[in-house]
Design a protein around this motif. Structure first.
Motif, PDB file in Angstrom:
ATOM      1  N   ASP A   1     -27.837  65.393  33.470  1.00  0.00           N
ATOM      2  CA  ASP A   1     -28.870  63.981  33.823  1.00  0.00           C
ATOM      3  C   ASP A   1     -28.205  62.926  34.237  1.00  0.00           C
ATOM      4  OD1 ASP A   1     -30.904  62.470  33.081  1.00  0.00           O
ATOM      5  OD2 ASP A   1     -30.638  62.123  30.979  1.00  0.00           O
TER       6      ASP A   1
ATOM      7  N   ARG B   1     -38.724  57.435  29.432  1.00  0.00           N
ATOM      8  CA  ARG B   1     -38.423  58.114  29.789  1.00  0.00           C
ATOM      9  C   ARG B   1     -38.200  60.196  29.532  1.00  0.00           C
ATOM     10  NH1 ARG B   1     -32.636  59.880  32.424  1.00  0.00           N
ATOM     11  NH2 ARG B   1     -32.051  60.171  30.432  1.00  0.00           N
TER      12      ARG B   1
ATOM     13  N   ARG C   1     -27.527  58.884  33.315  1.00  0.00           N
ATOM     14  CA  ARG C   1     -26.973  58.546  32.613  1.00  0.00           C
ATOM     15  C   ARG C   1     -25.622  58.649  32.919  1.00  0.00           C
ATOM     16  NH1 ARG C   1     -29.294  55.204  30.245  1.00  0.00           N
ATOM     17  NH2 ARG C   1     -31.940  55.747  28.612  1.00  0.00           N
TER      18      ARG C   1
ATOM     19  N   ASP D   1     -33.996  55.837  24.861  1.00  0.00           N
ATOM     20  CA  ASP D   1     -35.023  56.955  26.642  1.00  0.00           C
ATOM     21  C   ASP D   1     -36.737  56.513  25.895  1.00  0.00           C
ATOM     22  OD1 ASP D   1     -33.549  57.724  28.006  1.00  0.00           O
ATOM     23  OD2 ASP D   1     -32.862  59.362  26.854  1.00  0.00           O
TER      24      ASP D   1
ATOM     25  N   TYR E   1     -37.768  53.270  31.546  1.00  0.00           N
ATOM     26  CA  TYR E   1     -39.076  54.077  31.659  1.00  0.00           C
ATOM     27  C   TYR E   1     -38.964  54.671  32.907  1.00  0.00           C
ATOM     28  CZ  TYR E   1     -38.093  51.846  26.646  1.00  0.00           C
ATOM     29  OH  TYR E   1     -37.499  51.293  25.624  1.00  0.00           O
TER      30      TYR E   1
ATOM     31  N   ALA F   1     -38.139  63.027  25.517  1.00  0.00           N
ATOM     32  CA  ALA F   1     -37.227  62.014  26.102  1.00  0.00           C
ATOM     33  C   ALA F   1     -35.888  62.582  24.941  1.00  0.00           C
ATOM     34  CB  ALA F   1     -37.942  60.607  24.731  1.00  0.00           C
ATOM     35  N   HIS F   2     -34.912  62.544  25.602  1.00  0.00           N
ATOM     36  CA  HIS F   2     -33.866  63.410  25.422  1.00  0.00           C
ATOM     37  C   HIS F   2     -32.771  62.005  24.446  1.00  0.00           C
ATOM     38  CE1 HIS F   2     -29.090  63.970  26.593  1.00  0.00           C
ATOM     39  NE2 HIS F   2     -29.524  64.773  25.589  1.00  0.00           N
TER      40      HIS F   2
END
Length: 252
Positions: A185, A214, A188, A156, A197, A151-152
Motif C-alpha cells: 500500500d 481512505r 503507507r 483510515d 482521507y 478502509a484498510h
C-alpha cells in the motif's frame, strides 16, 4: 521515473473540465479513472487525446465505468476478470513500457453487510486476488489501483463512521490477502499526516469537517521503487467536485 494516479471522478461527463485541468497541472504518466458513468460511444476520447494522452476505456450507462489514460500507448488490454461473469464495468488492465502491468479496479460497494451485494463484493475480490496472483508470475512490475471501497485500518476511517460496511473483517481480510501476494500500500510506505482521507460524503459538510475514508489505493509490487504517494485533496474543493480525491504515486 514515472507518476501514476487514481481518481474516482463520479461522472466524467460532469468532471471532464476538472480532469483536463488537473492533467495539465500534475502531468501524470498514467491515470486510472473510475465511475466514468458513460457508454463507450460517449467517452470524450478526442478531448483527452488532445491533452496528450492515449486512452482505454470500458463503460456502461449511468453506473460504473473505468478508463486508463497514459502518455504511452498500452497493450495486452483486458476488460473482464477471468472466471467472473459480470456485466458491470469495474476492471481494466493494460501493459505499458518496461513491462509494467497496470490494473484499474472499481471494487463493488457492497450495499450492506451480509446482503447479496456484499457477497458479490467478496467474490469479486477473490477473483481479483486470483488474477493478481497469476499476473505477478509474468509481470513482477505490477500496480493495482483504484477505488477499493475498503478502509484498510481504523486510522483510515473518521471517528463518526457508523456503518459496518467498508470496515468489516471479511472486507479487510480480502485486502490483506491481496497485499500478501507481494504488494505494498504505497501510501503507507511514507510518513503521512493523521486523518488523511480520499473520500468524503457530499452530505453534512463531511469534507469541510474532514469526516472521510481512505478507500482509494495504489498497490504496487515490491519490485517497484515507490518514492512518494500523496492524496491530492485540491480537486475536492472545487465547485461540483467528485466525492473522491485523486491519489498520486511516484516511482523511480
Amino acid at each position: 521515473m514515472f507518476k501514476i494516479a487514481t481518481w474516482n471522478v463520479n461522472s466524467l461527463r460532469v468532471r471532464l473540465p476538472q480532469v483536463l485541468d488537473w492533467l495539465k497541472k500534475l502531468e501524470p504518466d498514467i491515470v486510472a479513472l473510475q465511475e466514468t458513468k458513460m457508454t463507450d460511444n460517449q467517452f470524450p476520447r478526442e478531448a483527452i487525446q488532445a491533452a496528450g494522452y492515449h486512452v482505454i476505456f470500458s463503460g456502461q450507462k449511468t453506473y460504473n465505468g473505468v478508463a486508463l489514460l497514459s502518455r504511452l500507448e498500452g497493450s495486452e488490454i483486458i476488460t473482464d476478470l477471468p472466471d467472473l461473469d459480470d456485466p458491470q464495468r469495474r476492471f481494466l488492465g493494460a501493459t505499458y513500457a518496461n513491462n509494467l502491468r497496470v490494473l484499474n479496479v472499481y471494487v463493488p460497494n457492497g450495499g450492506a453487510v451480509n446482503s447479496d451485494k456484499y457477497h458479490y463484493k467478496l467474490n469479486w475480490l477473490k477473483k481479483l486476488q486470483d488474477y493478481v496472483r497469476e499476473s505477478l508470475k509474468d509481470y513482477p512490475h505490477l500496480i493495482v489501483l483504484g477505488d477499493f471501497n475498503i478502509a484498510h485500518e481504523d486510522r483510515d476511517v473518521h471517528d463518526a463512521w457508523d456503518s459496518d460496511l467498508i470496515v468489516s473483517p471479511p472486507e479487510r481480510a480480502a485486502l490483506e490477502d491481496l497485499l500478501s501476494l507481494g504488494l505494498d500500500d504505497t501510501f503507507r510506505l511514507f510518513e503521512q499526516a493523521p486523518e488523511d482521507y480520499s473520500w468524503w460524503d457530499y452530505r453534512r459538510g463531511a469534507f469541510w469537517r474532514n469526516q472521510g475514508l481512505r478507500i482509494d489505493l495504489i498497490l504496487a509490487s515490491t519490485a517497484l521503487d515507490c518514492t512518494a504517494c500523496v492524496i491530492d485533496s485540491a480537486p475536492r474543493r472545487l465547485e461540483r467536485p467528485s466525492d473522491h480525491a485523486p491519489v498520486v504515486a511516484s516511482f523511480d
